[in-house]
Design a protein around this motif. Structure first.
Motif, PDB file in Angstrom:
ATOM      1  N   ASP A 249     -59.211   3.385  -0.271  1.00 15.98           N
ATOM      2  CA  ASP A 249     -59.682   2.380   0.684  1.00 15.98           C
ATOM      3  C   ASP A 249     -58.594   1.974   1.685  1.00 15.98           C
ATOM      4  O   ASP A 249     -58.854   1.827   2.877  1.00 15.98           O
ATOM      5  N   SER A 250     -57.372   1.774   1.209  1.00 19.21           N
ATOM      6  CA  SER A 250     -56.293   1.337   2.104  1.00 19.21           C
ATOM      7  C   SER A 250     -55.927   2.439   3.089  1.00 19.21           C
ATOM      8  O   SER A 250     -55.672   2.175   4.266  1.00 19.21           O
ATOM      9  N   SER A 251     -55.908   3.687   2.602  1.00 19.50           N
ATOM     10  CA  SER A 251     -55.557   4.805   3.478  1.00 19.50           C
ATOM     11  C   SER A 251     -56.591   4.970   4.579  1.00 19.50           C
ATOM     12  O   SER A 251     -56.265   5.274   5.718  1.00 19.50           O
ATOM     13  N   ARG A 252     -57.865   4.746   4.217  1.00 19.12           N
ATOM     14  CA  ARG A 252     -58.930   4.918   5.195  1.00 19.12           C
ATOM     15  C   ARG A 252     -58.779   3.866   6.304  1.00 19.12           C
ATOM     16  O   ARG A 252     -58.893   4.165   7.483  1.00 19.12           O
ATOM     17  N   LEU A 253     -58.468   2.651   5.885  1.00 21.24           N
ATOM     18  CA  LEU A 253     -58.293   1.585   6.864  1.00 21.24           C
ATOM     19  C   LEU A 253     -57.056   1.852   7.733  1.00 21.24           C
ATOM     20  O   LEU A 253     -57.083   1.654   8.951  1.00 21.24           O
ATOM     21  N   ALA A 254     -55.990   2.353   7.094  1.00 18.99           N
ATOM     22  CA  ALA A 254     -54.772   2.663   7.857  1.00 18.99           C
ATOM     23  C   ALA A 254     -55.069   3.742   8.894  1.00 18.99           C
ATOM     24  O   ALA A 254     -54.590   3.664  10.028  1.00 18.99           O
TER      25      ALA A 254
END
Lengths: 550, 324
Positions: A249-254
């Motif tokens: 999830d964090s990588s996708r947002l980044a």
């Protein structure tokens, strides 16, 4: 009645147009990136849509898997016979109309003038081929469930088919929302379990009638597509679509913040709060089909309940309606939504979203009343309460673990000492299937948009002979409900069937063995002012329905 | 030397045989993929059909012998999830991991050993103290956090480098590599730094400790007395003498990073094998798990074998110790 009125009652219409601010900063960053010559991908032309998605597909063969992300990817390349709209109610797809001919035959009229990506014509032969191919090439998450009622496919003419079913199959068109049509010519040599993956993944057989043509794919990697200019619904907004799989999830947002992707799905509730203050990113919120249900074991002996002092109870307290009502009154659904889910949900009073076929408007929203809950427990003979282990998944749906923690605290407040076990789905589901739990919670999505899918699986008593109740893991049995579901499944008249399912839903919810808690919402993130789209209940992110805002 | 090699080879084969049994039983004893891969609406007939198709209806020992039989033919089975041969699945992603790991481990070693030797050679200088202080940081900060900070700084705030993914690739020998392209290289930089930091710190400390120790020995004193230049002393004597622990660590680090670059690959969405194995574990894709673990065991056995051979070449005492 109907979905539209229900949604308007809630206020926000689902279509959001994203407006942009702070463009100056973005342009500065973009200029810097160009100057450094490093982020070539972030500067992709406006004609390319890059989507960062959490998962899928598992193969380019649309008949391989029944999982949501798999179907979502397949919908870009292939069309389905029956289309499920934004609100999951059925609409014409490659079939323009359908009607029952007699009790066990459905007639489907097929769309004329539709062409496959290789230029060949779509006709009845392709439908028959696709239906018959499914049981052969289906993988472990089997797509056979979509054609399980089909006994025989008869071609009447090039654009009319008759589907003969094993008995009355009133919901056959709903089953067909994931019946993807492949080309009978292109896939002819790639229709055994050994050859299917190779044929489709290499592109040789990946010939559909859908809005985008297959270019390339690698497992867990990028799916690259180019526009089908002859698509029967019209031309899509984007010449090229890249569907990047970014599970974290964090990588996708980044990736979205860094400008590598234009749209992402499944923004977490924590990130959603932060995005509210970020002018470069727009968050689009949509209702999800998933509802969190608490399930209370109805067996005479249940393993994980005991008295406060640890001794064995004389009987399973969940068999007492007053205890189940007490549990229902102990749940503060609004707080659950506001605090635990950061506002990303709605209180739920039944196992389907409002407006779905068979959901009832006569079911009241349960009242949060801890005093009444304590009173009901005392009336049932549990003035001192009891102790129970509550199990749920922590890694399947947004907020599942947190909701579970919240429930534990609410139950403990009224005297039911609750030990919360929020665990991985890989442990949870097998144990649930072995009937090891007494009180457990997980999400259920009514993907076909109608009640027989949900009530037939969960609320009918488990009976393999009538193929109902396979997912009833609490041994819930109400003869009235069983009867209603069995008659409903045979009613070819839609209005009668709807009324029957509504009645069944009301009875199930009154029994409180299944207690619906919240309906989840899903969040997409997009570059501010770049795109517009309508969120879908099944959470699909479909490039064809994402329009450029410029 | 030949006897040494044969002895080590036999050991390696024995280890592999035991490993395959442990891995297979370990993975097959835990969890039940059926309830995870088959959807709730499936009827009993459908379940039975899938169970039969995946071969899960057979007893464990039969499954093991089928697995070993196929393994000897070079077939590691088909993925439950993707229905494609596991070797193809892992093979398709190995280059991504390989280039990331090689770049980070080699650069960490080259830079780390140079800095470490310097820090050991002039321990009192300010530079040496700075290097050592920085190496402590490299040890103590968790790599997932460093990864997130790198993304936040260089991708999100500065926008200089991409936040994840692999970028453009070029086919060399039928395999897609990304390091030869500018775009590909820009995608490697952040994950490689993330992966290299810990190893860099370790190499610095290892090289420094070795250097401090060796510099005080008679070897160096006599070499200096013989009038050899400092550069020659460092290159010919020091480097050779401190190399045994460094090669050991280099080999093991290379192996463990190849096998377990999971955290970095997950944070940077790097399409390597580490990410594949985590995804496979979460859905209990047994053939992929087993094949991967067997390959990792094979990797470590091979690396250890090569390390021992290298020792034997560098240091004659090792060979003699075994053959005598």
């Amino acid at each position: 009645m109907g979905l539209n009125t229900t949604i308007t009652r809630w206020g926000t219409p689902p279509l959001l147009i994203l407006g942009g601010k702070k463009m100056r900063k973005q342009k500065f960053l973009a200029a810097m990136a160009v100057a450094l010559g490093l982020t070539a991908t972030s500067m992709a032309s406006a004609q390319t849509l890059t989507m960062g998605v959490r998962g899928g597909p598992e193969s380019i063969d649309p008949h391989y898997s029944a999982l949501g992300p798999h179907a979502e990817a397949a919908k870009h390349i292939f069309d389905t016979l029956v289309w499920s709209g934004t609100d999951l109610q059925i609409e014409p797809g490659l079939a323009t109309s359908w009607s029952p001919v007699d009790d066990d035959t459905w007639e489907f009229k097929l769309r004329k003038g539709v062409k496959f990506h290789d230029g060949s014509d779509f006709d009845a032969e392709d439908v028959k081929f696709s239906i018959e191919r499914i049981p052969v090439v289906s993988g472990p998450t089997t797509t056979t469930i979509y054609v399980r009622r089909v006994a025989d496919v008869e071609i009447i003419d090039s654009h009319t088919i008759h589907i003969h079913t094993d008995g009355q199959a009133a919901t056959l068109p709903n089953d067909f929302i994931r019946l993807f049509i492949v080309s009978s010519e292109a896939a002819a040599n790639y229709s055994t379990p050994e050859t299917a993956a190779e044929g489709f993944n290499s592109g040789a057989a990946a010939v559909g009638t859908g809005p985008y043509k297959f270019v390339s794919w690698e497992p867990k990697g990028d799916l690259v597509l180019e526009r089908n200019d002859d698509y029967w619904r019209g031309k899509g907004s984007w010449e090229k679509v890249i569907r990047k799989e970014i599970p974290n999830d964090s990588s996708r947002l980044a990736a979205l913040k860094a400008g590598q992707v234009d749209v992402i799905n499944y923004v977490s509730s924590v990130d959603y709060l932060a995005l509210e203050n970020d002018a470069n990113i727009d968050a689009v919120k949509g209702d999800s089909v998933y509802i969190m249900n608490l399930q209370l074991d109805q067996r005479k002996k249940t393993p994980l309940v005991r008295a406060i002092d640890g001794s064995e109870l004389a009987e399973n307290p969940f068999r007492d309606l007053r205890v189940r009502q007490a549990i229902d009154h102990a749940i503060d659904r609004q707080t659950m939504v506001d605090i635990v889910l950061e506002g990303l949900g709605r209180p739920a009073n039944q196992m389907m979203p409002p407006g779905f076929f068979g959901s009832s408007e006569d079911i009241p929203m349960p009242e949060y009343n801890p005093a009444k809950a304590k009173q009901l427990l005392a009336d049932a003979g549990y003035a001192n309460g009891f102790e129970v282990d509550l199990y749920c998944t922590a890694d399947r749906l947004p907020g599942d673990g947190a909701i579970c923690q919240g429930l534990g605290q609410m139950f403990t407040q009224v005297g039911i000492k609750t030990n919360v076990n929020a665990i991985s789905k890989t442990v949870y589901f097998p144990a649930q299937a072995r009937l090891e739990y007494s009180m457990f919670m997980n999400g259920w999505g009514t993907l076909t948009g109608e009640a027989s899918y949900t009530l037939g699986g969960l609320a009918h008593s488990n009976n393999p002979d009538v193929k109902l109740g396979a997912y009833n893991r609490i041994e819930y049995k109400n003869d009235d409900v069983d009867r209603l579901l069995q008659t409903g499944a045979r009613m070819m008249d839609a209005d009668q069937r709807r009324a029957t399912y509504e009645e069944a839903m009301e009875k199930v919810m009154a029994d409180k063995a299944y207690i619906s808690i919240v309906q989840l919402q899903t969040v997409w993130g997009a570059k501010a002012g770049s795109v517009e789209f309508t969120p879908r209940y099944d959470e699909d992110t479909l490039a064809f329905f994402i329009k450029s805002a410029n | 030397m030949l006897g040494f090699i044969i002895q080590r080879l036999l050991q390696a084969i024995g280890v592999m045989a035991v490993m395959s049994l442990i891995v297979f039983c370990g993975v097959y004893a835990i969890g039940n993929p059926i309830d995870i891969v088959i959807p709730p609406e499936a009827t009993q007939d459908l379940r039975d059909e899938v169970i039969r198709r995946l071969g899960l209806d057979r007893p464990l020992y039969e499954q093991y012998f089928i697995f070993i039989g196929n393994l000897l033919k070079g077939d590691l089975g088909r993925s439950f999830v993707y229905n494609i041969p596991v070797l193809e699945l892992i093979g398709g992603r190995l280059p991504a991991t390989l280039e990331l790991v090689l770049i980070s481990v080699i650069s960490a070693s080259v830079i780390g050993v140079s800095l470490g030797i310097y820090a050991g050679y002039r321990p009192e200088s300010l530079t040496a103290k700075t290097i050592m202080a920085a190496s402590v940081l490299g040890f103590s900060v968790p790599s997932f956090w460093v990864g997130l900070i790198l993304i936040l700084t260089f991708a999100v705030n500065l926008g200089w480098l991409p936040a994840g993914g692999r970028g453009a690739t070029i086919d060399i020998g039928g395999i897609a590599w990304s390091f030869p392209t500018l775009d590909g290289l820009s995608h490697i930089i952040l994950p490689a730094i993330n992966l290299a930091l810990f190893k860099l710190a370790m190499m610095i400390r290892l090289a420094r400790a070795g250097t401090r120790e060796i510099m005080l020995t008679d070897t160096i004193k006599f070499a200096r007395a013989a009038g050899l230049s400092e550069i020659t002393i460092l290159r010919q004597h020091l480097l050779k003498l401190i190399s045994i622990p460094i090669i050991t660590v280099f080999g093991l680090e290379l192996g463990s990073t190849l096998a377990f670059a999971v955290v970095t690959e997950t944070i940077f969405s790097w399409p390597g094998v580490g990410k594949l194995i985590i995804d496979s574990i979460s859905v209990l894709d047994r053939p992929v798990m087993v094949a991967y673990l067997v390959l990792v065991a094979f990797l470590f056995v091979t690396i250890n074998f090569l390390i021992d051979l290298t020792f034997a070449l560098i240091d004659p005492r090792v060979r003699r110790g075994v053959t005598s």
